[in-house]
Scaffold this active site. Structure first.
Site, PDB file in Angstrom:
ATOM      1  N   GLU A 139      -3.625   4.835  12.393  1.00 52.59           N
ATOM      2  CA  GLU A 139      -4.129   5.613  11.260  1.00 52.59           C
ATOM      3  C   GLU A 139      -5.401   6.364  11.639  1.00 52.59           C
ATOM      4  O   GLU A 139      -6.280   6.586  10.800  1.00 52.59           O
ATOM      5  CB  GLU A 139      -4.344   4.693  10.054  1.00 52.59           C
ATOM      6  CG  GLU A 139      -3.040   4.112   9.545  1.00 52.59           C
ATOM      7  CD  GLU A 139      -3.217   3.048   8.468  1.00 52.59           C
ATOM      8  OE1 GLU A 139      -4.301   2.952   7.879  1.00 52.59           O
ATOM      9  OE2 GLU A 139      -2.243   2.323   8.225  1.00 52.59           O
TER      10      GLU A 139
ATOM     11  N   HIS B  57       0.827  -1.206   0.000  1.00 49.53           N
ATOM     12  CA  HIS B  57       0.000   0.000   0.000  1.00 49.53           C
ATOM     13  C   HIS B  57       0.863   1.259   0.000  1.00 49.53           C
ATOM     14  O   HIS B  57       0.563   2.227  -0.676  1.00 49.53           O
ATOM     15  CB  HIS B  57      -0.896  -0.022   1.242  1.00 49.53           C
ATOM     16  CG  HIS B  57      -1.839   1.132   1.331  1.00 49.53           C
ATOM     17  ND1 HIS B  57      -3.135   1.082   0.876  1.00 49.53           N
ATOM     18  CD2 HIS B  57      -1.663   2.389   1.813  1.00 49.53           C
ATOM     19  CE1 HIS B  57      -3.723   2.239   1.076  1.00 49.53           C
ATOM     20  NE2 HIS B  57      -2.860   3.051   1.646  1.00 49.53           N
TER      21      HIS B  57
ATOM     22  N   ARG C  75      -8.164  14.950   2.492  1.00 45.28           N
ATOM     23  CA  ARG C  75      -6.888  15.440   3.039  1.00 45.28           C
ATOM     24  C   ARG C  75      -5.799  15.458   1.973  1.00 45.28           C
ATOM     25  O   ARG C  75      -4.936  16.333   1.968  1.00 45.28           O
ATOM     26  CB  ARG C  75      -6.450  14.570   4.226  1.00 45.28           C
ATOM     27  CG  ARG C  75      -7.232  14.792   5.491  1.00 45.28           C
ATOM     28  CD  ARG C  75      -6.535  14.180   6.703  1.00 45.28           C
ATOM     29  NE  ARG C  75      -6.237  12.765   6.502  1.00 45.28           N
ATOM     30  CZ  ARG C  75      -7.109  11.778   6.700  1.00 45.28           C
ATOM     31  NH1 ARG C  75      -8.337  12.055   7.087  1.00 45.28           N
ATOM     32  NH2 ARG C  75      -6.770  10.520   6.504  1.00 45.28           N
TER      33      ARG C  75
ATOM     34  N   GLN D  16      -8.116   9.087  12.156  1.00 46.27           N
ATOM     35  CA  GLN D  16      -8.477  10.028  11.091  1.00 46.27           C
ATOM     36  C   GLN D  16      -8.301  11.488  11.475  1.00 46.27           C
ATOM     37  O   GLN D  16      -7.986  11.819  12.610  1.00 46.27           O
ATOM     38  CB  GLN D  16      -9.930   9.782  10.708  1.00 46.27           C
ATOM     39  CG  GLN D  16     -10.110   8.488   9.948  1.00 46.27           C
ATOM     40  CD  GLN D  16      -9.447   8.549   8.592  1.00 46.27           C
ATOM     41  OE1 GLN D  16      -9.889   9.274   7.704  1.00 46.27           O
ATOM     42  NE2 GLN D  16      -8.375   7.808   8.426  1.00 46.27           N
TER      43      GLN D  16
ATOM     44  N   HIS E 232     -10.674   2.408  -0.901  1.00 44.62           N
ATOM     45  CA  HIS E 232     -10.825   2.138   0.528  1.00 44.62           C
ATOM     46  C   HIS E 232     -11.610   0.841   0.662  1.00 44.62           C
ATOM     47  O   HIS E 232     -12.624   0.769   1.361  1.00 44.62           O
ATOM     48  CB  HIS E 232     -11.509   3.308   1.235  1.00 44.62           C
ATOM     49  CG  HIS E 232     -10.874   3.643   2.541  1.00 44.62           C
ATOM     50  ND1 HIS E 232     -11.563   3.677   3.721  1.00 44.62           N
ATOM     51  CD2 HIS E 232      -9.592   3.938   2.855  1.00 44.62           C
ATOM     52  CE1 HIS E 232     -10.736   3.990   4.703  1.00 44.62           C
ATOM     53  NE2 HIS E 232      -9.541   4.146   4.212  1.00 44.62           N
TER      54      HIS E 232
ATOM     55  N   HIS F  23     -10.861  -2.672   1.535  1.00 49.35           N
ATOM     56  CA  HIS F  23     -10.929  -3.640   2.627  1.00 49.35           C
ATOM     57  C   HIS F  23     -11.632  -3.101   3.863  1.00 49.35           C
ATOM     58  O   HIS F  23     -12.478  -3.782   4.443  1.00 49.35           O
ATOM     59  CB  HIS F  23      -9.530  -4.167   2.956  1.00 49.35           C
ATOM     60  CG  HIS F  23      -9.029  -5.141   1.922  1.00 49.35           C
ATOM     61  ND1 HIS F  23      -7.862  -5.848   2.061  1.00 49.35           N
ATOM     62  CD2 HIS F  23      -9.551  -5.517   0.742  1.00 49.35           C
ATOM     63  CE1 HIS F  23      -7.682  -6.622   1.002  1.00 49.35           C
ATOM     64  NE2 HIS F  23      -8.695  -6.426   0.190  1.00 49.35           N
TER      65      HIS F  23
ATOM     66  N   GLY G  49      -2.424   8.811  -8.659  1.00 49.12           N
ATOM     67  CA  GLY G  49      -3.095   7.523  -8.841  1.00 49.12           C
ATOM     68  C   GLY G  49      -2.913   6.649  -7.629  1.00 49.12           C
ATOM     69  O   GLY G  49      -2.286   7.042  -6.640  1.00 49.12           O
TER      70      GLY G  49
ATOM     71  N   GLU H  89      -8.527   7.129  -4.940  1.00 46.58           N
ATOM     72  CA  GLU H  89      -7.876   5.982  -4.309  1.00 46.58           C
ATOM     73  C   GLU H  89      -8.935   5.009  -3.805  1.00 46.58           C
ATOM     74  O   GLU H  89     -10.132   5.285  -3.858  1.00 46.58           O
ATOM     75  CB  GLU H  89      -6.961   6.436  -3.174  1.00 46.58           C
ATOM     76  CG  GLU H  89      -7.686   7.005  -1.986  1.00 46.58           C
ATOM     77  CD  GLU H  89      -6.734   7.477  -0.885  1.00 46.58           C
ATOM     78  OE1 GLU H  89      -5.517   7.472  -1.097  1.00 46.58           O
ATOM     79  OE2 GLU H  89      -7.243   7.834   0.184  1.00 46.58           O
TER      80      GLU H  89
END
Lengths: 796, 277
Positions: free
Chosen positions: A361, A88, A155, A363, A134, A136, A588, A132
């Site tokens: 991670e 990732h 963001r 937010q 999201h 999973h 991308g 992008e």
């Protein structure tokens, strides 16, 4: 012996790993990991147990690195590498292929390629774009997964200094009518996922006040085990307020702003870099972050305020890998290093372990680089907006990352090594389309009205208003063309939305989504070219010139040669077309491992396409405008039925998917835009899913007008091809009789066919003597309108 | 008096998200308009240079959005915050006949604060009405048509003609205007007598109609009301989104003027204020 909480969750084979952890002297649980003493089996087990998912070779690279340092890594260092080297974060399986086909496409209008790509809009303004996945998180927790997807993409645009002005969200699920007993163990029902994801996007996107302008919902069995949730965002800024994702210089303060750090979103990137299993629900729930739009909304305000005032040096958002990625990358991008005081980071709860804070991670967080001189003003702006802002580190000259927690050094690594993840050239196998599907055409139907109505009612073509009207697509007051276009109460699908982003200019941005997984699954190379063609068709249909695109490439497990072969072929086609048209892709995202134990998704390359509209007051919609106007077909139709909606409906198969003549595409776009510039085109619709039959039906529904067409002039094709082929580089255009000859004269060496005219309140299509379709517009509309409502419930 | 002499305050807190286009609507008409955070009026966490006094403004607008997330009844949190700090200056502001406009979330706030319908005095201690969940129980983003039914009491609409229909889009999940069941009939009567009903939802033929033309199921199709003295107006649809014709949903089907249907509301209040001053 002390194994911190969470760390031992993924206990793999029964191996004695305890011996490999040595507690270090610190006022908090803190271990060093004795890599030097581990054998291969233990290294593999460690990679599993730590949740980093590193391969044996990668673990060995670590062993060598620390052998040179003459010490063993701390658990924080192991975690840090696990994040930075995940698929990732470092694109280790895809980078070489991306370099080969798309990175090279350059264009003087590309301003930056950061977390989002930045392109020139006009002399004074720039726009940014990114899409992008999201996937999973949304498969495990649809509402939170989708919401935080929006948060993350916003963001990315924000940290370039841009005001987010549009959201895009293409969604892919299993069939809504999948019987419960057909559902693979551990996967959630498509209807539940669909409903949860739409609610998540709605509640987050609407709250932060960014209009959702484009997207798409796609249903196929292959997405049952692994739904796809892609999120895109477009932003705008004055060129003088753009920022780079890097620090200004040594001595800059690293200021962490926004939400607090918690145990949510731990190992998100490593979770995203493995296939889903039936255990994902229980094991990886903690990898899904929790979103909070009402923390985010003022963060947007405050960040844009300090950006406009020019009191920051640079910024970057905290996404995959959290602090562990952002600190090093922000400093190293400018050729420096960083020292971080991890205990300064505000946390949601007490007792978080250093490595958890480092990789979480959570937010709504951004990292700003600020000089001492500007620090007070920056902190004030955030206090004013009720947003927490804390100095957590400082930029140092050496290219290293040093992290301290309560005075103890817990990480000390060279950034070159930490951020220089591995790159692989994995084996790939390329299978010919003919090897995948045979030639089994369905028999020509006796009557074409029935299949047309069935196509309009099919779940991949029917009205999307159940979704679209739940999203605010008009907030900010700049939406010139909406996702639904036409007569009030009967509006139908458009090809692209158009925004007027700058107050003192009528120049516009057209925004669209392009994808065709069914074609790409049969022939990834043609599919790659085709998706560029569809993007261009959509943008041209509203009168804009394709200018740039962002790509989200959703594929299966790249460690399987066939999957990587699909990826390679798709990128080859996509890159060839984009390069020939010189349309750059300044941003991308690659999303691999989109498979569950039962199924792999079809290769799904999604494009967020952006066009520049010279004057939004000349935008063109898809709804028919006036009786008596002529209807033209632009472009050549072939018997290319492979992957078509009609074959899927009628149960036929073919490896002959639509190909793209790229020079012809370029020529056709020019001619169309010229005709539109002269005001000859009153409505226009691209021809894609369901072919000409569905395209004209949608134009009739939106305009509440009928049409009489004769497809005889299309040549000696079977009627199914004339009506339902999805050949590329084709549009339907509505032209006034008085402009006909001048319109036609613009299309030199381009096939155009006068099919008929706008007439009455029925759709009547014949081919020479043969009557193919004869139906009322109200019947078309009824067939098209209700499918999703019936599946999802709710009053219309 | 000239437009630039009219001072307008567009109030915001976290979660308001229609402030930019609301500001532009007034700015395009030449007015002296600024975005003001609630803290600039209460003086909390702000530098002196950032402090503002409500009484320096002629018009107060509370724009749309999801103030504080609206996780409880829409507008309730923001209303409580304004009430606790600003009820007396705001009451004074309204008593003096200065203009207050609430759009969407702003309408919800004015109702929660007791300024609308405001039948018995400027501000009622407890709300007299509620804007509750749409009948569809969904967020509804769709074009809506509004019939002007006021008899020129409201200073935000005096430039409109009786029965005129405007296209003003709606985007909300809680827009159904309800009154206490036992008092409802009397309140409707008062609203009529006081000339407080300003806009009603109609269909494309100008007739009163149900969903989707009435997007929330509001009884009697009420879309917007004002207070008895006509200087406080709240409406669910968003006039600031149709200042230009080119943001109408169906403009490509032909139009007579490049002016959007929402513009006249901002022009009306600006004129009223300029006349008075």
């Amino acid at each position: 012996m002390n194994i911190p909480t969470n760390f031992a969750l993924k206990r793999g084979p029964e191996l004695a790993l305890e011996g490999l952890y040595r507690k270090l002297d610190a006022p908090f649980p803190f271990n060093e990991i004795l890599l030097s003493e581990a054998n291969d089996e233990q290294l593999k087990a460690l990679a599993i147990e730590s949740g980093t998912g590193l391969s044996l070779d990668e673990m060995k690279a670590l062993v060598d690195y620390f052998a040179l340092q003459g010490r063993n890594p701390t658990e924080v260092e192991l975690q840090s590498i696990g994040q930075a080297w995940s698929e990732h974060c470092c694109y280790k399986s895809s980078k070489q292929i991306l370099k080969e086909f798309v990175f090279g496409i350059d264009n003087p209008q590309v301003i930056d390629r950061g977390d989002a790509g930045v392109m020139e809009f006009d002399e004074n303004n720039a726009y940014s774009l990114r899409i992008e996945s999201h996937n999973h998180p949304s498969a495990v927790e649809p509402y939170g997964g989708a919401a935080t997807g929006i948060g993350g993409i916003v963001r990315d645009v924000l940290c370039m200094g841009c005001q987010p002005i549009a959201l895009i969200d293409p969604l892919f699920f299993g069939n809504l009518d999948t019987p419960m007993d057909k559902l693979p163990k551990g996967t959630k029902h498509p209807r539940y996922l669909f409903s949860g994801v739409v609610s998540g996007i709605r509640d987050y996107g609407n709250r932060i006040g960014v209009p959702t302008l484009s997207g798409g919902v796609f249903f196929d069995e292959s997405y049952t085990g692994n739904c796809l949730v892609n999120v895109g965002c477009v932003g705008i800024a004055s060129k003088s307020h753009l920022y780079k994702n890097r620090v200004g210089g040594v001595g800059d303060n690293l200021v962490l702003v926004g939400g607090r750090t918690g145990r949510d979103g731990i190992h998100g990137v490593t979770f995203a870099s493995a296939v889903l299993t039936k255990k994902s629900e229980t094991e990886s729930r903690g990898a899904v972050q929790l979103g909070d739009p009402i923390t985010k909304e003022p963060v947007i305000h405050a960040v844009l305020e300090v950006a406009r005032r020019g009191i920051i040096s640079g910024m970057k958002d905290l996404g995959g890998g959290g602090l562990s990625c952002v600190c090093g990358e922000l400093a190293y991008a400018a050729g420096f290093g960083v020292e971080v005081q991890l205990d300064k980071v505000p946390t949601k709860e007490d007792g978080l372990l250093p490595w958890e804070i480092w990789v979480s991670e959570s937010q709504e967080r951004m990292m700003l680089a600020v000089t001492d001189e500007n620090l007070e003003e920056v902190l004030h702006v955030f206090k004013f907006n009720d947003v927490e802002a804390t100095v957590v580190g400082r930029v140092i000259p050496e290219q290293v990352a040093r992290v301290f927690f309560n005075g103890v050094k817990i990480l000390d690594m060279e950034l070159k090594f930490l951020t220089g993840g591995p790159e692989y050239c994995r084996p790939r196998e390329i299978r010919k389309p003919e090897q995948k599907v045979g030639e089994n055409p369905p028999k020509e139907p006796a009557d074409y009205t029935k299949p047309l109505l069935e196509l309009l009612a099919s779940q991949n073509i029917c009205s999307r208003d159940w979704v679209i009207r739940q999203y605010d697509h008009e907030v900010r007051g700049n939406t010139v063309l909406k996702p639904l276009q036409g007569v009030l109460g009967h509006a139908c699908h458009g090809d692209a939305s158009v925004l007027k982003p700058v107050e003192d200019s009528w120049k516009g941005l057209a925004i669209t989504t392009a994808v065709n997984p069914w074609v790409m699954a049969i022939d990834p190379y043609r599919g790659g070219k085709g998706v560029i063609d569809e993007m261009c068709r959509n943008l041209v249909a509203v009168g804009s010139r394709p200018h740039s695109f962002s790509n989200c490439l959703n594929f299966g497990n790249p460690e399987k040669p066939e999957r990587l072969g699909e990826f390679y072929e798709a990128l080859k086609g996509l890159g060839e077309a984009a390069a020939r048209l010189n349309i750059p892709t300044p941003s991308g995202n690659v999303s691999f491992y989109n498979e569950s134990e039962s199924t792999s998704v079809m290769p799904t390359a999604v494009l967020l396409g952006v066009g520049i509209h010279p004057d939004v007051r000349k935008s063109i919609t898809s709804d028919l405008k006036a009786q008596g106007n002529l209807i033209y077909l632009v472009g050549k139709t072939g018997a290319e039925m492979g992957g078509s909606a009609f074959y899927r409906l009628a149960g036929g198969t073919s490896s002959q998917v639509p190909d793209t003549d790229i020079p012809m595409l370029a020529k056709s776009m020019d001619a169309m835009l010229q005709a539109m510039g002269k005001g000859f085109v009153h409505s226009c619709h691209d021809i894609s899913d369901g072919g000409l039959g569905v395209a004209i039906s949608e134009m009739c529904i939106g305009g509440q007008l009928g049409a009489e067409l004769d497809l005889g002039a299309m040549g000696s094709l079977p009627s199914t091809s004339k009506l339902f082929a999805e050949s590329n580089t084709r549009w339907l255009g509505e032209v006034q009789p008085k402009d006909a000859s001048e319109f036609e004269s613009l299309f030199k060496e381009i096939t155009i066919t006068k099919l008929g005219e706008v007439s009455g309140s029925d759709l009547v299509i014949c081919s020479g003597e043969e009557l193919l379709v004869d139906t009322r517009i109200s019947d078309l509309e009824n067939a098209w309108r209700h499918t999703l409502w019936k599946q999802m419930g709710g009053s219309e | 008096m000239r437009p630039e002499d009219v001072k307008i305050c567009i109030l915001r807190i976290e979660g308001t998200n229609c402030e930019d286009e609301s500001l532009l609507a007034f700015k395009r008409l030449g007015a002296n308009v600024e975005l003001v955070h609630l803290k600039q009026l209460t003086g909390q966490d702000v530098w002196d240079s950032e402090k503002r006094d409500l009484m320096d403004y002629h018009i107060l607008m509370i724009p749309g959005g999801f103030s504080s997330g609206d996780y409880v009844r829409a507008g309730a949190i923001w209303a409580a915050r304004i009430k606790s700090k600003l009820s007396s200056p705001l009451t004074e502001f309204i008593k003096e006949g200065r203009a207050v406009l609430g759009v969407c979330n702003g309408f919800q706030v004015l109702v929660e604060m007791g300024f609308l319908p405001g039948i018995d005095g400027v501000m009622s201690q407890v709300p007299q009405a509620v804007l509750t969940t749409n009948d569809s129980s969904r967020f509804e983003c769709r074009p809506t048509l509004l019939k002007y039914v006021n008899n020129f009491n409201c200073i935000f609409t005096h430039k409109l003609n009786q029965g005129q229909v405007l296209l003003v889009p709606s985007a909300h999940a809680e827009g159904k205007l309800l009154f206490p069941t036992e008092k409802a009939e009397k309140i409707y009567k008062d609203l009529e007598e006081n000339d407080q009903i300003v806009f009603k939802y109609v269909d494309q033929n100008g007739e009163y109609a149900g969903y989707p033309w009435n997007p929330n199921g509001s009884p009697r199709n009420i879309a917007g009301i004002c207070n008895p003295s006509g200087n406080v107006m709240g409406m669910m649809p968003h006039p600031e989104r149709v200042f230009h014709r080119f943001t109408h949903p169906d403009w490509t089907r032909g139009f007579s003027s490049p002016v959007g249907d929402g513009r006249i509301i901002f022009e009306s209040v600006l004129e009223s204020v300029m006349k008075k001053l």
